[in-house]
Motif scaffolding. Structure first.
Motif, PDB file in Angstrom:
ATOM      1  N   GLY A 154     -11.385  10.886 -31.755  1.00 52.12           N
ATOM      2  CA  GLY A 154     -12.067  12.094 -32.215  1.00 52.12           C
ATOM      3  C   GLY A 154     -12.640  12.932 -31.083  1.00 52.12           C
ATOM      4  N   GLY A 155     -12.664  12.377 -29.862  1.00 52.41           N
ATOM      5  CA  GLY A 155     -13.290  13.077 -28.743  1.00 52.41           C
ATOM      6  C   GLY A 155     -12.494  14.266 -28.271  1.00 52.41           C
ATOM      7  N   PRO A 156     -12.989  15.043 -27.323  1.00 45.53           N
ATOM      8  CA  PRO A 156     -14.296  14.938 -26.668  1.00 45.53           C
ATOM      9  C   PRO A 156     -15.427  15.434 -27.570  1.00 45.53           C
ATOM     10  CG  PRO A 156     -13.111  16.844 -25.892  1.00 45.53           C
ATOM     11  CD  PRO A 156     -12.188  16.125 -26.792  1.00 45.53           C
ATOM     12  N   ALA A 157     -16.610  14.959 -27.274  1.00 46.89           N
ATOM     13  CA  ALA A 157     -17.745  15.249 -28.139  1.00 46.89           C
ATOM     14  C   ALA A 157     -18.058  16.741 -28.182  1.00 46.89           C
ATOM     15  CB  ALA A 157     -18.956  14.484 -27.652  1.00 46.89           C
ATOM     16  N   ILE A 158     -18.507  17.181 -29.352  1.00 46.67           N
ATOM     17  CA  ILE A 158     -18.958  18.559 -29.494  1.00 46.67           C
ATOM     18  C   ILE A 158     -20.360  18.661 -28.902  1.00 46.67           C
ATOM     19  CG2 ILE A 158     -19.574  20.372 -31.134  1.00 46.67           C
ATOM     20  CD1 ILE A 158     -17.488  19.216 -33.034  1.00 46.67           C
ATOM     21  N   VAL A 159     -20.522  19.555 -27.955  1.00 51.37           N
ATOM     22  CA  VAL A 159     -21.825  19.686 -27.298  1.00 51.37           C
ATOM     23  C   VAL A 159     -22.838  20.236 -28.296  1.00 51.37           C
ATOM     24  CG1 VAL A 159     -23.083  20.870 -25.485  1.00 51.37           C
ATOM     25  CG2 VAL A 159     -20.783  20.033 -25.055  1.00 51.37           C
ATOM     26  N   GLY A 160     -23.982  19.584 -28.371  1.00 56.62           N
ATOM     27  CA  GLY A 160     -25.060  20.104 -29.203  1.00 56.62           C
ATOM     28  C   GLY A 160     -24.934  19.787 -30.681  1.00 56.62           C
ATOM     29  N   ALA A 161     -23.918  18.994 -31.056  1.00 50.85           N
ATOM     30  CA  ALA A 161     -23.790  18.639 -32.474  1.00 50.85           C
ATOM     31  C   ALA A 161     -24.910  17.676 -32.859  1.00 50.85           C
ATOM     32  CB  ALA A 161     -22.437  17.990 -32.727  1.00 50.85           C
ATOM     33  N   SER A 162     -25.355  17.774 -34.116  1.00 51.64           N
ATOM     34  CA  SER A 162     -26.490  16.937 -34.506  1.00 51.64           C
ATOM     35  C   SER A 162     -26.064  15.519 -34.836  1.00 51.64           C
ATOM     36  CB  SER A 162     -27.183  17.563 -35.707  1.00 51.64           C
ATOM     37  OG  SER A 162     -26.233  17.787 -36.714  1.00 51.64           O
ATOM     38  N   THR A 163     -24.771  15.280 -35.001  1.00 48.67           N
ATOM     39  CA  THR A 163     -24.285  13.918 -35.173  1.00 48.67           C
ATOM     40  C   THR A 163     -23.172  13.711 -34.179  1.00 48.67           C
ATOM     41  OG1 THR A 163     -22.802  14.752 -36.829  1.00 48.67           O
ATOM     42  CG2 THR A 163     -24.789  13.681 -37.623  1.00 48.67           C
ATOM     43  N   GLN A 164     -22.684  12.463 -34.155  1.00 47.25           N
ATOM     44  CA  GLN A 164     -21.619  12.153 -33.232  1.00 47.25           C
ATOM     45  C   GLN A 164     -20.328  12.721 -33.773  1.00 47.25           C
ATOM     46  OE1 GLN A 164     -21.202   8.006 -32.748  1.00 47.25           O
ATOM     47  NE2 GLN A 164     -19.988   8.347 -30.931  1.00 47.25           N
TER      48      GLN A 164
END
Lengths: 534, 548
Positions: A464-474
């Motif tokens: 599922g990565g890369p992580a969304i910057v600033g998202a409130s969940t993973q």
């Protein structure tokens, strides 16, 4: 003719009577077996399964006894299996939706109560002993007890007062190194393991209870026997537990017995919590957070996947549909390879090849053009990487189905078009594509729906990565709904395993996918109209 | 034409159908008969008229199995089902005949790949094993929370275990598992490239950069992960995950993911990455390959990687972790354990098996031989003669046990994401870790984090669904200008009421009379219908009840 027919008829009647007898015998056996199963399921508390089995039994009985049910006999097995493996799980999911089934609430209430009611405590005045078991020839036990605080020794038998006894007393043998007599008259000494092998031993109450100053002793562990008391009393009417030690009362509060001042009795159990899972989902930061972005990608990803795999598949199919294409068979075989290798392996190989630092693709790119995309860390490149891998995985299937469909398009249409002066592109646009879509349209929808929930690819390839910057969940840039839900409900992005919440979300997802499929079947109707015109 | 054709086909089909139907129904009947018989026979309970019916099916010994396992013996007195991982299963298999011969109890060992997940599915259905062998202590927490682990009593054997390993098995002061081995990371260096081990992270950089300048290595260090694998670096800079309270228990309200030390360490990593000193990809296998091929002189690795490092032939030595601004770094330690299924009917026997047979020098030595981890059994640990494992022990001397609290489940993923965002340059160290920590806090503390409430028997009259609801927003308190928390007034009917103070929307932290944690309920009486308001002082934890 008539003569010849007669014996045949008689024969078939006899056969049908035989089959009738067999059928009745079979039905009795089947009913007996099924009833036993139902009874087992019911007595173990699996009511849903019992009901389901009941339905199947009635269904089979009707079909196999009534003439009208005759056509169903062929389908009976299929329908029964569908009921068990498709319909039942759907209803089970719907049921789980409304429970808090998950970590902390795994057991059923019956199981939790058995455990709670088995809990014991040692009262402040209660004594605790080291024990050694002796067994008589007729299976009766005697315990040799050594008081842990005073060192006094006792001999305890069920339903007899506990006697202070010392090694060397009449009928009692001499002590060994531990101070335990080597033998007792009429009994054989058991080692701890041998004694423990009897499941009933912890339940046997040694000594005499009821009278003032007397209490029974039970085996608590391989090392300890003690004057244990039952800890909790369950009041079925009021659905409350009372702690015998402290007098505290516990109420069933959403699957865990809780006292008014907030103490709980472990373990918790499954309980009905109404719409809470849905409310949690719709009000959680998970929804306020990156869900829109994930939804958009969730629609784009299968769309591009289907279009790209279809385009590549069709082009290759058309290419080797030409009669004089060289090495046709060899190439066709080679191109099928991606389809024949398990996708798990393919995905992992691609994952290695697209590694930004050590992957073969980036090494070549770096050597040749001096720069290479960072496949796993840049959102847009990660999405492209996922699409490339899915293209590799998906095009052979499209190639297969379209090459079949291509051969069914009549060649006279092309001949007519050639006479009319159409070029190849015009032929493709006006003849090949519309006729192809009629044949493979439903398969494209199936492919879209499959990719809409293509958990394996997303999760294995990049998690599922890369992580969304600033998202409130993973959440990650390549996360689709199903992988995002998995993270929330089962992985460390959430609060442990939550089957209830996961079921609720999957029901929401099911509604989404269902609506989408319905919507797209409208499009197939449209294609059918196209075919009529063609 | 076509229509006619269809008609003909249909007619033909009907004809053949009738003929075949007899044969078919016989066939079906036969299949069904066999199926029912087989199913019925398989699941027939053993006749056990004296025992309770629910216990009967599992209680009956399995004569066929016994016969194959011990042809000379009579049927074993009992059977213990054990689930173990692929390392431990063969060792137990080896011990089984001796156990059967000595105690007449058969061991039925089943190999499982994902012990905990399988166990959590099977155990509630009554299909779990008696014993679960090879569970890391931090995974035991959720099994205990689910009521699937039985309390253990090791008796006098307890003294023969390393005390810290027993502590790792304790929840609420009760013992739920038996440790047998420990594991932790240690610092490896390539002895060809580095003569003396670095003692500080500055030296690591210095030595590494010197080697890099000579073109002897590609990177100064291999990095095998983001969280657990880098923990000794974070701790050297003063980072931590959870603080401990006065009693030495993990305090899930003191989260250190965004502590100064953690941020500094993440920044250090980013700086090294920008200088090209460490790879940009932290894949475990790839980075092990870097060390094993001599492309990186340093790596932090665990005993599980010892075999592959030995096989690579690279000259190595194992040492303590380098120090940072906050002193020498320390790793997480894990304890490998055995636990007993609470749902098992053989709990006493299983316990006896553990204390009498497993907790012995012979068995523990056998487990050490297959597992290659320092033993949790003192007498076996003292005989440890493998220099590498001794070095592992030294590196882990200050290790903190991996926090085995449910909150830890919310940490891993978010912590990992934050570090990755720093590594990939998406966010600076401070923002990334602060945001990551906020996500974790939201998960740990639930939506009602920070809520101060006065749950009690009055709540159903104050707009709550039920009484005693610490999460009910209708009675939530708010802070006034004087720094006191207030709620109400609530209109209540005459009667006696009881209340308490609860924080964060649950009962975990609650205060009763005299501000005592978990204390008794406050009581108040309304002689007539009236109003009540509450004032709470968070400094003294005292609640004032004003009845009007």
């Amino acid at each position: 003719m008539a003569l010849a027919d007669k014996p045949k008829d008689a024969h078939s009647i006899a056969e049908s009577q035989l089959s009738k007898i067999i059928r009745v015998v079979f039905m009795i056996a089947f009913n007996a077996g099924a009833l036993w199963f139902i009874y087992q399921a019911y007595s173990k508390g699996f009511y849903q399964i019992a009901i389901l089995l009941g339905i199947i039994v009635v269904f089979f009985d009707v079909i196999f006894s009534l003439k009208k049910g005759y056509p169903f006999r062929w389908m009976a097995f299929g329908l029964a299996f569908m009921l068990v493996f498709v319909i039942y799980p759907i209803f089970f999911t719907l049921y789980i939706d409304f429970t808090n089934y998950g970590d902390g609430h795994l057991l059923t209430k019956e199981q939790a109560l058995v455990q709670i009611e088995n809990a014991t405590y040692l009262p402040a005045t209660g004594k605790s002993y080291d024990w050694t078991a002796f067994k008589s020839d007729n299976g009766e036990y005697a315990l040799w007890l050594t008081d842990r605080s005073t060192g006094e020794t006792f001999l305890a038998k069920p339903d007899e007062e506990i006697q202070a006894t010392k090694p060397g007393d009449p009928g009692v043998g001499e002590a060994d190194a531990k101070g335990v007599p080597q033998s007792i008259e009429g009994y054989t000494r058991l080692n701890t393991l041998l004694a423990a092998a009897d499941k009933q031993l912890p339940n046997i109450k040694f000594g005499l209870a009821g009278e003032e100053g007397l209490s029974t002793v039970q085996v608590r562990s391989p090392n300890e026997a003690a004057e244990l008391q039952i800890r909790y009393l369950y009041d079925k009417e009021a659905d409350t537990l009372t702690d015998q030690e402290t007098g505290r009362v516990y109420y069933d509060k959403e699957g865990i017995f809780t006292s008014t001042d907030g103490r709980t009795v472990q373990p918790g159990f499954r309980a009905n919590i109404g719409w809470k899972n849905f409310i949690n989902f719709f009000t959680s930061p998970a929804l306020r957070g990156p869900i829109v972005r994930i939804l958009i990608w969730n629609f784009i990803f299968p769309l591009i996947s289907v279009v790209s795999t279809f385009a590549l598949g069709v082009s290759i199919a058309i290419m080797y549909n030409e009669k004089d294409f060289p090495l046709k068979k060899l190439i066709r075989t080679l191109l099928l390879i991606p389809y024949t290798i398990p996708s798990v392996i393919t995905i992992l190989i691609w994952r290695g090849m697209l590694n930004s630092e050590f992957g073969v693709i980036n090494r070549i790119l770096n050597a040749v053009i001096g720069t290479a995309p960072r496949w796993t860390t840049e959102p847009i490149w990660a999405q492209i990487a996922v699409l490339i891998v899915n293209l590799w995985l998906g095009f052979p299937y499209m190639m297969l189905i379209t090459s079949g469909a291509l051969q069914s398009i009549p060649t006279d249409m092309y001949e007519a078009a050639t006479i009319d002066g159409a070029n190849s592109w015009q032929k493709f646009r006006s003849i090949t594509l519309p006729l192809l879509l009629v044949a493979v349209g439903p398969l494209l929808i199936a492919s879209y729906v499959f990719n809409f929930n293509n958990f394996g690819l997303i999760y294995l390839f990049i998690g599922g990565g890369p992580a969304i910057v600033g998202a409130s969940t993973q959440a990650g840039h390549t996360d689709i709904l199903i992988s995002y839900i998995y993270k929330l409900a089962f992985e460390s992005g959430g609060r442990g395993v939550q089957y209830g919440l996961a079921s609720a979300i999957s029901v929401v997802l099911f509604i989404l996918v269902g609506a989408m499929t319905l919507f797209q079947y409208r499009f197939t109707n449209m294609w059918e109209e196209v075919s009529e015109n063609a | 034409m076509i229509f006619n054709k269809h008609g003909i086909i249909a007619a033909n089909f009907k004809h053949t159908q009738k003929e075949k139907s007899m044969k078919k129904s016989v066939l079906f009947t036969a299949i069904f008969l066999i199926a029912t018989l087989v199913l019925g026979a398989c699941s027939q309970p053993a006749p056990a008229p004296t025992a309770a019916p629910t216990e009967a099916p599992t209680e009956a010994p399995k004569p066929t199995e016994a016969a194959t396992e011990a042809p000379t013996e009579a049927a074993p007195a009992a059977t213990l089902r054990i689930w173990a991982d692929d390392t431990r299963a063969p060792a137990l298999e080896k011990l089984a005949p001796a156990f059967l011969a000595e105690y007449n109890v058969a061991l039925n060992i089943e190999l499982k790949s994902s012990l905990r997940d399988d166990f959590q599915l099977a155990a509630p259905l009554g299909e779990g094993p008696d014993i679960l062998f090879g569970i890391p202590h931090d995974q035991v927490a959720s099994i205990v929370a689910n009521g699937l682990a039985a309390e253990l009593d090791l008796g006098e054997k307890a003294a023969q275990f390393v005390p810290s390993t027993l502590d790792a098995c304790k929840y609420d002061g009760k013992l739920y598992c038996m440790p047998y081995a420990t594991e932790n990371l240690a610092f490896f260096y390539n002895t060809d490239l580095v003569e003396t081990a670095p003692t500080t992270w500055d030296e690591v950089v210095e030595m590494g950069e010197a080697l890099k300048a000579e073109d002897k290595v590609d990177y100064i260090m291999a990095v095998t992960g983001t969280t657990y694998d880098l923990y000794p670096l974070y701790t050297a800079f003063g980072g931590y995950i959870f603080g401990k309270d006065a009693n030495g228990n993990w305090n899930d309200q003191d989260l250190g993911v965004d502590s100064e030390g953690m941020i500094a360490a993440a920044q250090w990593l980013k700086d090294q990455l920008d200088k090209g000193n460490i790879p940009a990809d932290w894949d475990w296998a790839n980075n092990h390959a870097l060390f094993e091929t001599g492309a990186a002189p340093f790596i932090m690795a665990g005993p599980w990687a010892l075999d592959r490092i030995r096989q690579s032939g690279i000259p190595y030595a194992i040492t303590n972790f380098p120090a940072g601004p906050a002193g020498e770094g320390y790793p997480f330690s894990g304890v490998q354990t055995v636990l007993i299924n609470e749902q098992s009917e053989n709990k006493l026997l299983a316990q006896a098996f553990l204390t009498e047979f497993v907790a012995t020098e012979d068995t523990m030595t056998e487990l050490y031989n297959v597992g290659q981890r320092p033993s949790a059994f003192i007498s076996v640990l003292e005989k440890l003669d493998d220099a590498d494992l001794i070095a592992f022990g030294k590196a882990g001397i200050n290790a903190t046990a991996m926090p085995a609290i449910p909150a830890m489940g919310s940490v891993w993923g978010n912590w990992d994401t934050s570090i990755l965002l720093v590594r990939d340059g998406k966010q600076d160290a401070k923002t990334a870790l602060k945001e990551g920590a906020e996500k974790i806090r939201a998960l740990i503390a639930n939506p009602a984090y920070g809520m101060v409430n006065v749950p009690g028997s009055y709540q159903d009259q104050a707009g709550c669904e039920a009484a005693w609801a610490p999460e009910c927003a209708a009675t939530q308190m708010s802070k006034n200008d004087e720094g006191l928390w207030v709620s109400g007034p609530f209109a209540l009917k005459a009667g006696e009421y009881e209340v308490k103070v609860a924080l964060d929307g649950n009962w975990t932290t609650n205060y009763g009379v005299d501000g005592e944690a978990n204390g008794d309920n406050y009581k108040f009486t309304l002689d007539a219908d009236g109003e009540v308001d509450f004032v709470y002082d968070e400094a003294t934890h005292l609640l004032t009840i004003n009845v009007k």
